[in-house]
Scaffold this active site. Structure first.
Site, short mmCIF file in Angstrom:
data_model
loop_
_atom_site.label_atom_id
_atom_site.label_comp_id
_atom_site.label_asym_id
_atom_site.label_seq_id
_atom_site.Cartn_x
_atom_site.Cartn_y
_atom_site.Cartn_z
N ARG A 1 0.83 -1.20 0.00
CA ARG A 1 0.00 0.00 0.00
C ARG A 1 0.86 1.25 0.00
NH1 ARG A 1 -2.81 4.03 2.91
NH2 ARG A 1 -4.96 4.27 2.22
N CYS A 2 1.93 1.23 0.79
CA CYS A 2 2.83 2.39 0.86
C CYS A 2 3.44 2.71 -0.50
CB CYS A 2 3.95 2.13 1.86
SG CYS A 2 3.44 1.97 3.57
#
Length: 400
Positions: A391-392
């Site tokens: 996600r990052c």
């Protein structure tokens, strides 16, 4: 469909922005790791292979992948804008002596636009200049190898700017080491032919920080924001007010987190993996201090209601469905802490119940599968050294 359209954390992902790790990782050294927010030094060649695998998985699943460098290059086609960018980069790099500024300007201006952008990201090393001389008192006192610092955190594209519905939050970064990362977003949303008309619900020149890892778009009415080490309460209030002024959002749920590196953003302890399922670090399954932020009765005012709720209760109420929380690492404390540190709680949903995860978090991945969530595993022995997960590393631009 608009150029930016994200109304969910789990709706089918159609377009995403990535940054392939570059020479900025080669400029990490043990002496300066802490200043640059790294705990270890990734091996660049392997990190690029792993990142390319992530991109290929996205493409195989029907996601259009665009790269930060390409978007910036497309934003700097006008020569005067390119020069403006170089001037601003030099100013924000805190160069003091006029000779240093002149050297850097000449060095960057003679490059192609693409090489110039990559050089600003990689950092400019004093050793690149055979005629470099110590000009300032700081030069003499501090044995520092860089004229301009590298930006090794750039491959975490989630943080510098965030898609919120059809708007963008151009974030102000908390740490000085990441402050210049948002200059690329500033030029994309000012000059890129596709994105220059985008409404901003936050700007990098605001007084208080907020970062994309703390921002979650749960549906068209509900946002969640982490009050974390990196996102300040005053920044969250300003963000909430701007969101209410420019969108149909009804509530921003501010979730208080410990102010420590291991929980630096909300998405390091919590990510949505299906319409009714959330992956969560074991320590955060109990009651937390949360704050419901609504529009106030007067213009440009807010109504804030403090609660002591669990994530399960909070999200079940606001999303109007029964929520299941899936503990990262299960109930074993050691496994939970280890896999959370290796971003086991940081999954990227590319469709409801379909997530990209790091292969190293085997216990968490097995538990996700037992809850009916399909896991697409990617290698991450090097990418994970930067303390960020799938996600990052991804900034959704369009979800269906």
């Amino acid at each position: 469909m608009k150029n930016l359209s994200v109304f969910s954390e789990v709706a089918p992902l159609k377009k995403v922005c990535l940054h392939r790790p570059g020479l900025e990782l080669e400029n990490l050294t043990p002496k300066w790791l802490n200043d640059l927010l790294f705990d270890d030094i990734p091996w660049l060649k392997k990190a690029q292979i792993e990142h390319d695998y992530l991109a290929s998985v996205l493409k195989e699943n029907g996601v259009e992948v665009v790269y930060l460098v390409d978007l910036v290059e497309e934003s700097l086609q006008n020569q005067s804008v390119k020069k403006q960018f170089i001037d601003q980069f030099i100013k924000e790099s805190n160069l003091i002596h006029h000779r240093s500024k002149e050297k850097i300007y000449t060095h960057l201006n003679q490059m192609t636009t693409r090489d110039m952008i990559l050089t600003t990201m990689a950092g400019i090393v004093k050793a690149d200049f055979q005629t470099y001389r110590k000009h300032s008192l700081k030069d003499h006192i501090r044995d520092y190898p860089f004229m301009t610092d590298p930006m090794p955190n750039l491959y975490f594209t989630r943080d510098p700017f965030s898609t919120v519905f059809n708007t963008v939050s151009l974030n102000k970064m908390y740490k000085q080491a990441r402050a210049r990362e948002t200059i690329y977003g500033e030029y994309i949303f000012k000059y890129h032919p596709e994105y220059k008309q985008t409404v901003k619900v936050y700007d990098r020149h605001e007084d208080y920080s907020i970062e994309g890892g703390d921002i979650m778009v749960l549906n068209s009415k509900v946002l969640a924001v982490g009050i974390s080490e990196r996102s300040e309460p005053d920044g969250i209030e300003k963000f909430a007010q701007n969101v209410f002024d420019n969108t149909d959002a009804e509530v921003v749920l501010a979730i208080d987190l410990p102010k420590k590196r291991s929980f630096m953003h909300l998405d390091t302890v919590l990510t949505q993996v299906d319409v009714d399922k959330f992956l969560i670090h074991h320590d955060f399954t109990g009651n937390l201090n949360v704050y419901e932020i609504y529009r106030g009765s007067r213009a440009h005012s807010l109504r804030i209601i403090p609660k002591k709720y669990s994530i399960k209760r909070l999200f079940s109420y606001h999303l109007k469905t029964k929520i299941t929380v899936i503990p990262c690492g299960g109930d074993d404390k050691i496994t939970s802490d280890r896999e959370q540190w290796n971003d086991g709680a940081n999954a990227l949903a590319i469709a409801p119940g379909v997530v990209i995860v790091y292969e190293r978090n085997q216990v968490t991945n097995q538990i996700l599968q037992e809850h009916g969530v399909k896991t697409i595993v990617i290698p991450a022995s090097e990418l994970s050294r930067g303390r960020g997960g799938p996600r990052c590393m991804s900034m959704p631009l369009i979800r269906k």
